[in-house]
Design a protein around this motif. Structure first.
Motif, PDB file in Angstrom:
ATOM      1  N   THR A  23      12.036  -8.582   1.514  1.00 25.99           N
ATOM      2  CA  THR A  23      12.512  -7.245   0.558  1.00 25.99           C
ATOM      3  C   THR A  23      12.933  -8.214  -0.786  1.00 25.99           C
ATOM      4  O   THR A  23      14.045  -8.540  -0.812  1.00 25.99           O
ATOM      5  N   GLU A  55      13.071   1.818  -1.878  1.00 26.16           N
ATOM      6  CA  GLU A  55      11.894   1.088  -0.786  1.00 26.16           C
ATOM      7  C   GLU A  55      12.410   0.563   0.329  1.00 26.16           C
ATOM      8  O   GLU A  55      11.759   0.907   1.471  1.00 26.16           O
ATOM      9  N   ARG A 306       6.128  -0.301  -8.558  1.00 28.05           N
ATOM     10  CA  ARG A 306       5.922  -0.865  -7.270  1.00 28.05           C
ATOM     11  C   ARG A 306       4.399  -1.298  -7.283  1.00 28.05           C
ATOM     12  O   ARG A 306       4.257  -2.331  -6.682  1.00 28.05           O
TER      13      ARG A 306
END
Length: 312
Positions: A23, A55, A306
Motif C-alpha cells: 500500500t 483505502e 484512486r
C-alpha cells in the motif's frame, strides 16, 4: 499521518503484512508475534498517510479483523521521520482533503444518538435562545447557537444517505426530531415559568425586536446560509482541519428558531410559531442537502484520485 494498531490471527498475519507493504503511503511497520492476549494473536502496527488511510482500512476490513481481532486508528500529531515524510509524498492527494469514511460513520453514529447529554444540551441551548429572543439580545442568540449539538444528527443523516445506511438515517432522524420536540416542550414550560415570575411578558414577544426578528421571518437567504453552512460543516468533519465547526454552529438559526416557536406557542402567537417553524425546517433541510452533496462530491473526487494513482 495515522497510526494503525492491529490484532491479527496468527494465520492471517502474513497476508496483512503483505497488504500493508504494497500500500502506497505506509511506513514504520512493526510485527509482534504472539503479543496479543485478548483476543489472542499477533500485533501489527504501522503508520499510513491520511490520504491512503481509508483505502487501507477498507482492505483490512475484508480480512474480517473487526470480528477475529481488532483495528484501532489514531491520529499522529507529530512524527519526526524522513520515512514518514516520504510516505506522505508518495500517497496521492493532500491529507487535509482525505475522507476517512469509517471514522466518519463511527463519529456520526455516536453524535446521532439520543442520549441524556445530547437532549440536555439541546434543551439548555433552546432555553438560552428563548432568553435571547425575548430580550432581543444577539449575543445570547450566538451563545445558544454555539451550545446546540444538532449538527451531529444532521451530519449523520447525510453520511447515512451517502453510505446507504438506513438504520443510521432513522437513528439520526429520531435524535433530531425527538430532541427538538423535547427541547421545545421544555422551553415552552420555561417561558411560562418566567412569565409567572414576571421576567417574561407577551409584550416582549410582540415588540419590534430588530436584532432577532429575522428568526421568525424565513426567506430564501435563510436556506442559502444554511446550505453554505452545511458545506462548511461537512468539510470540517471530514477534513483534518476541523476548526471551522464552531463557526458553522453560530451561522444557522436552528436552535433560535425552535426557541422562538416554543415561546410564541406558549403565548398563542401562531404567526410567529409558524414562521419560526418554517425557519427551522429551511435550516435543517439546507444543511442536510448541502452535507449530502458535499460527501457525494468528496466520494467522487477520491474515486478519481484512486483511478489515476492506485494506492497498492
Amino acid at each position: 499521518m495515522l497510526h494503525l494498531r492491529l490484532i491479527t490471527p496468527a494465520g492471517r498475519t502474513d497476508e496483512v503484512v503483505r497488504l500493508i507493504g504494497r500500500t502506497v503511503g505506509t511506513t514504520h511497520l512493526v510485527v509482534l508475534p504472539g503479543a496479543a492476549r485478548d483476543p489472542a494473536g499477533d500485533v501489527v502496527m504501522c503508520d499510513v498517510a491520511r490520504e491512503a488511510g481509508d483505502e487501507l482500512i477498507g482492505a483490512l476490513r475484508e480480512f474480517d479483523l473487526e470480528r477475529t481481532g481488532s483495528i484501532a486508528v489514531e491520529n499522529i500529531d507529530l512524527s519526526l521521520s524522513s520515512r514518514a515524510d516520504e510516505a506522505e509524498e508518495e500517497a496521492p492527494g493532500e491529507g487535509a482533503d482525505a475522507v476517512l469514511w469509517e471514522h466518519l460513520a463511527d463519529a456520526s453514529h455516536e453524535e446521532s444518538t439520543l442520549s441524556v447529554t445530547y437532549a440536555a444540551l439541546l434543551a439548555v441551548a433552546t432555553m438560552l435562545a428563548a432568553c435571547g429572543v425575548m430580550l432581543d439580545n444577539a449575543i445570547l442568540i450566538v451563545g445558544a447557537m454555539a451550545v446546540g449539538p444538532e449538527f451531529g444528527p444532521l451530519a449523520g443523516i447525510s453520511t447515512a444517505l451517502v453510505r446507504r445506511a438506513p438504520h443510521l438515517v432513522w437513528q439520526s432522524l429520531w435524535a433530531l426530531l425527538a430532541g427538538f420536540a423535547l427541547a421545545m416542550v421544555l422551553t415552552a414550560g420555561f417561558s411560562l415559568l418566567l412569565d409567572g415570575l414576571g421576567l417574561f411578558e407577551k409584550a416582549m414577544m410582540e415588540a419590534p425586536r430588530p436584532n432577532t426578528a429575522f428568526i421568525w421571518k424565513p426567506d430564501w437567504m435563510s436556506f442559502v446560509v444554511a446550505f453554505l453552512a452545511g458545506i462548511a460543516g461537512t468539510l470540517s468533519l471530514t477534513s483534518a482541519k476541523s476548526g471551522a465547526l464552531i463557526g458553522v454552529a453560530i451561522s444557522v438559526t436552528t436552535v433560535p428558531a425552535a426557541a422562538n416557536a416554543a415561546v410564541a406557542l406558549s403565548y398563542a402567537d401562531y404567526s410567529q410559531t409558524w414562521g419560526s417553524t418554517w425557519q427551522l425546517l429551511a435550516n435543517l433541510g439546507g444543511i442536510v442537502l448541502a452535507g449530502t452533496l458535499t460527501l457525494l462530491a468528496q466520494k467522487w473526487f477520491w474515486a478519481r484520485q484512486r483511478a489515476v494513482t492506485p494506492l497498492g
